[in-house]
Design a protein around this motif. Structure first.
Motif, PDB file in Angstrom:
ATOM      1  N   MET A   1       0.844  -1.173   0.000  1.00  0.00           N
ATOM      2  CA  MET A   1       0.000   0.000   0.000  1.00  0.00           C
ATOM      3  C   MET A   1       0.888   1.233   0.000  1.00  0.00           C
ATOM      4  N   SER A   2       0.573   2.201  -0.814  1.00  0.00           N
ATOM      5  CA  SER A   2       1.355   3.427  -0.879  1.00  0.00           C
ATOM      6  C   SER A   2       0.836   4.438   0.130  1.00  0.00           C
ATOM      7  N   ASP A   3       1.575   5.549   0.276  1.00  0.00           N
ATOM      8  CA  ASP A   3       1.230   6.563   1.267  1.00  0.00           C
ATOM      9  C   ASP A   3      -0.098   7.248   1.008  1.00  0.00           C
ATOM     10  N   ASP A   4      -0.499   7.368  -0.262  1.00  0.00           N
ATOM     11  CA  ASP A   4      -1.723   8.103  -0.568  1.00  0.00           C
ATOM     12  C   ASP A   4      -2.979   7.228  -0.528  1.00  0.00           C
ATOM     13  N   GLY A   5      -2.854   5.986  -0.060  1.00  0.00           N
ATOM     14  CA  GLY A   5      -4.020   5.154   0.121  1.00  0.00           C
ATOM     15  C   GLY A   5      -4.395   4.309  -1.085  1.00  0.00           C
ATOM     16  N   LEU A   6      -3.597   4.325  -2.133  1.00  0.00           N
ATOM     17  CA  LEU A   6      -3.894   3.511  -3.304  1.00  0.00           C
ATOM     18  C   LEU A   6      -3.229   2.151  -3.165  1.00  0.00           C
ATOM     19  N   ASN A   7      -3.973   1.105  -3.470  1.00  0.00           N
ATOM     20  CA  ASN A   7      -3.450  -0.247  -3.388  1.00  0.00           C
ATOM     21  C   ASN A   7      -3.134  -0.718  -4.795  1.00  0.00           C
ATOM     22  N   PHE A   8      -1.866  -1.057  -5.055  1.00  0.00           N
ATOM     23  CA  PHE A   8      -1.451  -1.460  -6.387  1.00  0.00           C
ATOM     24  C   PHE A   8      -1.290  -2.966  -6.527  1.00  0.00           C
ATOM     25  N   ASN A   9      -1.799  -3.741  -5.583  1.00  0.00           N
ATOM     26  CA  ASN A   9      -1.676  -5.191  -5.667  1.00  0.00           C
ATOM     27  C   ASN A   9      -2.481  -5.756  -6.826  1.00  0.00           C
ATOM     28  N   ASN A  10      -3.640  -5.200  -7.106  1.00  0.00           N
ATOM     29  CA  ASN A  10      -4.517  -5.706  -8.163  1.00  0.00           C
ATOM     30  C   ASN A  10      -4.624  -4.704  -9.302  1.00  0.00           C
ATOM     31  N   LEU A  11      -3.499  -4.130  -9.715  1.00  0.00           N
ATOM     32  CA  LEU A  11      -3.504  -3.092 -10.742  1.00  0.00           C
ATOM     33  C   LEU A  11      -4.032  -3.629 -12.072  1.00  0.00           C
ATOM     34  N   ASN A  12      -3.643  -4.845 -12.452  1.00  0.00           N
ATOM     35  CA  ASN A  12      -4.125  -5.411 -13.714  1.00  0.00           C
ATOM     36  C   ASN A  12      -5.638  -5.608 -13.687  1.00  0.00           C
ATOM     37  N   GLU A  13      -6.160  -6.042 -12.557  1.00  0.00           N
ATOM     38  CA  GLU A  13      -7.604  -6.220 -12.406  1.00  0.00           C
ATOM     39  C   GLU A  13      -8.322  -4.873 -12.474  1.00  0.00           C
ATOM     40  N   PHE A  14      -7.731  -3.854 -11.849  1.00  0.00           N
ATOM     41  CA  PHE A  14      -8.296  -2.503 -11.871  1.00  0.00           C
ATOM     42  C   PHE A  14      -8.326  -1.954 -13.299  1.00  0.00           C
ATOM     43  N   MET A  15      -7.226  -2.100 -14.026  1.00  0.00           N
ATOM     44  CA  MET A  15      -7.170  -1.628 -15.409  1.00  0.00           C
ATOM     45  C   MET A  15      -8.183  -2.375 -16.274  1.00  0.00           C
ATOM     46  N   SER A  16      -8.368  -3.643 -16.021  1.00  0.00           N
ATOM     47  CA  SER A  16      -9.367  -4.420 -16.743  1.00  0.00           C
ATOM     48  C   SER A  16     -10.772  -3.884 -16.476  1.00  0.00           C
ATOM     49  N   ASP A  17     -11.043  -3.542 -15.210  1.00  0.00           N
ATOM     50  CA  ASP A  17     -12.346  -2.977 -14.847  1.00  0.00           C
ATOM     51  C   ASP A  17     -12.570  -1.637 -15.542  1.00  0.00           C
ATOM     52  N   ILE A  18     -11.527  -0.790 -15.582  1.00  0.00           N
ATOM     53  CA  ILE A  18     -11.637   0.512 -16.254  1.00  0.00           C
ATOM     54  C   ILE A  18     -11.930   0.314 -17.738  1.00  0.00           C
ATOM     55  N   ASN A  19     -11.229  -0.609 -18.371  1.00  0.00           N
ATOM     56  CA  ASN A  19     -11.452  -0.868 -19.798  1.00  0.00           C
ATOM     57  C   ASN A  19     -12.853  -1.414 -20.051  1.00  0.00           C
ATOM     58  N   GLN A  20     -13.359  -2.244 -19.141  1.00  0.00           N
ATOM     59  CA  GLN A  20     -14.708  -2.780 -19.292  1.00  0.00           C
ATOM     60  C   GLN A  20     -15.742  -1.653 -19.199  1.00  0.00           C
ATOM     61  N   VAL A  21     -15.571  -0.763 -18.234  1.00  0.00           N
ATOM     62  CA  VAL A  21     -16.487   0.377 -18.096  1.00  0.00           C
ATOM     63  C   VAL A  21     -16.387   1.272 -19.325  1.00  0.00           C
ATOM     64  N   ALA A  22     -15.175   1.503 -19.809  1.00  0.00           N
ATOM     65  CA  ALA A  22     -14.979   2.346 -20.990  1.00  0.00           C
ATOM     66  C   ALA A  22     -15.623   1.720 -22.223  1.00  0.00           C
ATOM     67  N   ASN A  23     -15.632   0.396 -22.304  1.00  0.00           N
ATOM     68  CA  ASN A  23     -16.293  -0.283 -23.424  1.00  0.00           C
ATOM     69  C   ASN A  23     -17.805  -0.179 -23.319  1.00  0.00           C
ATOM     70  N   GLU A  24     -18.336  -0.213 -22.106  1.00  0.00           N
ATOM     71  CA  GLU A  24     -19.779  -0.149 -21.908  1.00  0.00           C
ATOM     72  C   GLU A  24     -20.321   1.271 -22.020  1.00  0.00           C
ATOM     73  N   PHE A  25     -19.491   2.266 -21.709  1.00  0.00           N
ATOM     74  CA  PHE A  25     -19.909   3.664 -21.751  1.00  0.00           C
ATOM     75  C   PHE A  25     -18.921   4.479 -22.587  1.00  0.00           C
ATOM     76  N   PRO A  26     -18.866   4.231 -23.891  1.00  0.00           N
ATOM     77  CA  PRO A  26     -17.844   4.897 -24.719  1.00  0.00           C
ATOM     78  C   PRO A  26     -18.005   6.412 -24.805  1.00  0.00           C
ATOM     79  N   LEU A  27     -19.228   6.914 -24.865  1.00  0.00           N
ATOM     80  CA  LEU A  27     -19.428   8.356 -24.986  1.00  0.00           C
ATOM     81  C   LEU A  27     -18.959   9.079 -23.727  1.00  0.00           C
ATOM     82  N   GLU A  28     -19.314   8.536 -22.565  1.00  0.00           N
ATOM     83  CA  GLU A  28     -18.899   9.139 -21.305  1.00  0.00           C
ATOM     84  C   GLU A  28     -17.382   9.063 -21.151  1.00  0.00           C
TER      85      GLU A  28
END
Length: 142
Positions: free
Chosen positions: A1-28
C-alpha cells in the motif's frame, strides 16, 4: 500500500475494470478523456517558455489535441505541438558558430514531462473519481 491510500496489488484487475467500463460507456469515456486532455493543454500552455519575441509560431499557442479510438483500450488523447522548435526547447540543444563548431549546450526546460507528471498526480485521480460517480449514477438510474 502506498502513502496516498492507493493499493497497487490488483492493478491489472483494476485496469481491466476501467477498460470494461470504458467499453460499456464509450461516450462518457470519451468526454472524460477530452476533459483531461483540455486540462493538460491549459497547463502546458502556461508552462511553455516564452522567448519574449514576436514570432509566427509561438510555443505556448502551438498546442493541439484530438481523441482517437472508439471505446475502451483503443481510446486515446493525442496532444502535440505544431511549433518546429518545441523539441529543442524541451530537451535542449547544442550551440554552434557559423563554421559549425560546437560552442556550448542549452539545457532543456523539460516542461512536457513536468506537466505530464502534474496531470497524472493531480487531475487524473479527480477525473476518475468523477467518472466513477457519473457511471454509478447511470447504473442506478437505468
Amino acid at each position: 500500500m502506498s502513502d496516498d491510500g492507493l493499493n497497487f496489488n490488483n492493478l491489472n484487475e483494476f485496469m481491466s475494470d476501467i477498460n470494461q467500463v470504458a467499453n460499456e460507456f464509450p461516450l462518457e469515456s470519451e468526454k472524460r478523456l477530452q476533459k483531461i486532455g483540455n486540462k493538460f493543454k491549459k497547463i502546458i500552455k502556461e508552462k511553455s517558455p516564452d522567448s519574449g519575441k514576436a514570432t509566427k509560431r509561438k510555443l505556448n499557442k502551438s498546442w493541439k489535441s484530438k481523441i482517437d479510438g472508439y471505446k475502451g483500450e483503443d481510446l486515446t488523447c493525442e496532444i502535440w505541438s505544431t511549433s518546429p522548435h518545441f523539441h529543442l526547447v524541451d530537451r535542449g540543444h547544442v550551440l554552434k558558430d557559423k563554421k559549425g563548431k560546437v560552442k556550448g549546450f542549452v539545457q532543456g526546460k523539460h516542461f512536457l514531462e513536468a506537466t505530464a507528471q502534474e496531470v497524472a498526480a493531480n487531475i487524473v485521480p479527480d477525473e476518475l473519481e468523477k467518472f466513477q460517480k457519473e457511471i454509478a449514477n447511470k447504473i442506478e438510474k437505468g
